[in-house]
Design an enzyme around this catalytic site. Structure first.
Site, PDB file in Angstrom:
ATOM      1  N   GLU A   1       3.651 -16.908  24.205  1.00  0.00           N
ATOM      2  CA  GLU A   1       3.621 -18.306  24.627  1.00  0.00           C
ATOM      3  C   GLU A   1       4.546 -19.202  23.816  1.00  0.00           C
ATOM      4  O   GLU A   1       4.224 -20.323  23.496  1.00  0.00           O
ATOM      5  CB  GLU A   1       2.198 -18.850  24.572  1.00  0.00           C
ATOM      6  CG  GLU A   1       1.244 -18.160  25.511  1.00  0.00           C
ATOM      7  CD  GLU A   1      -0.159 -18.684  25.379  1.00  0.00           C
ATOM      8  OE1 GLU A   1      -0.365 -19.683  24.688  1.00  0.00           O
ATOM      9  OE2 GLU A   1      -1.049 -18.075  25.970  1.00  0.00           O
TER      10      GLU A   1
ATOM     11  N   CYS B   1       0.817  -1.217   0.000  1.00  0.00           N
ATOM     12  CA  CYS B   1       0.000   0.000   0.000  1.00  0.00           C
ATOM     13  C   CYS B   1       0.851   1.268   0.000  1.00  0.00           C
ATOM     14  O   CYS B   1       0.313   2.367  -0.091  1.00  0.00           O
ATOM     15  CB  CYS B   1      -0.923   0.016   1.213  1.00  0.00           C
ATOM     16  SG  CYS B   1      -2.224  -1.212   1.141  1.00  0.00           S
ATOM     17  N   GLY B   2       2.152   1.093   0.123  1.00  0.00           N
ATOM     18  CA  GLY B   2       3.029   2.255   0.166  1.00  0.00           C
ATOM     19  C   GLY B   2       2.756   3.075   1.413  1.00  0.00           C
ATOM     20  O   GLY B   2       2.510   2.536   2.482  1.00  0.00           O
ATOM     21  N   GLY B   3       2.748   4.392   1.260  1.00  0.00           N
ATOM     22  CA  GLY B   3       2.498   5.279   2.385  1.00  0.00           C
ATOM     23  C   GLY B   3       1.094   5.158   2.928  1.00  0.00           C
ATOM     24  O   GLY B   3       0.840   5.446   4.096  1.00  0.00           O
ATOM     25  N   HIS B   4       0.169   4.711   2.077  1.00  0.00           N
ATOM     26  CA  HIS B   4      -1.215   4.560   2.525  1.00  0.00           C
ATOM     27  C   HIS B   4      -1.367   3.420   3.534  1.00  0.00           C
ATOM     28  O   HIS B   4      -2.352   3.364   4.251  1.00  0.00           O
ATOM     29  CB  HIS B   4      -2.146   4.315   1.325  1.00  0.00           C
ATOM     30  CG  HIS B   4      -2.170   5.453   0.364  1.00  0.00           C
ATOM     31  ND1 HIS B   4      -2.773   6.647   0.665  1.00  0.00           N
ATOM     32  CD2 HIS B   4      -1.643   5.584  -0.888  1.00  0.00           C
ATOM     33  CE1 HIS B   4      -2.625   7.473  -0.364  1.00  0.00           C
ATOM     34  NE2 HIS B   4      -1.940   6.854  -1.314  1.00  0.00           N
ATOM     35  N   GLY B   5      -0.411   2.516   3.571  1.00  0.00           N
ATOM     36  CA  GLY B   5      -0.464   1.416   4.524  1.00  0.00           C
ATOM     37  C   GLY B   5      -0.337   1.875   5.960  1.00  0.00           C
ATOM     38  O   GLY B   5      -0.694   1.136   6.881  1.00  0.00           O
TER      39      GLY B   5
END
Length: 112
Positions: A85, A60-64
């Site tokens: 665990e 997503c690039g920067g949108h991620g």
């Protein structure tokens, strides 16, 4: 993953019934098998899921990084699972230990 998880669940239910009824014996081999199966399944699936979330974020690039993408919340809530665990470096070592015992038993010709 689905079928391995179903088989593992079935084995655990059978072990539980044997313990509750008091009519069955549970061998060390059965316990080791369930332990190795659950350890390997947890290690593999949590690593694949965490890597998949990270790959989606990168794709997503920067949108991620945007909260509206849902990835930051998913990443922060899920990232702990590969280490909770049982670290994913420790679990495969436990599985290897069980597998080496099985190999040794087969080589010695013991049937247990």
């Amino acid at each position: 993953f689905f079928f391995t998880g179903k088989l593992l669940l079935h084995k655990l239910e059978m072990m539980e019934q044997a313990l509750v009824s008091g009519k069955g014996d549970i061998t060390k081999t059965e316990v080791a098998d369930v332990h190795a199966s659950s350890s390997s399944l947890k290690s593999f699936t949590t690593t694949v899921a965490a890597d998949g979330i990270e790959d989606c974020r990168k794709a997503c690039g920067g949108h991620g990084f945007l909260q509206s993408s849902g990835l930051p919340e998913l990443f922060t809530s899920y990232l702990q699972n590969p280490t909770v665990e049982g670290d994913n470096y420790m679990l495969p070592q436990q599985v290897t230990k069980v597998l080496l015992k099985i190999v040794q038993t087969v080589q010695e010709g013991d049937e247990d």
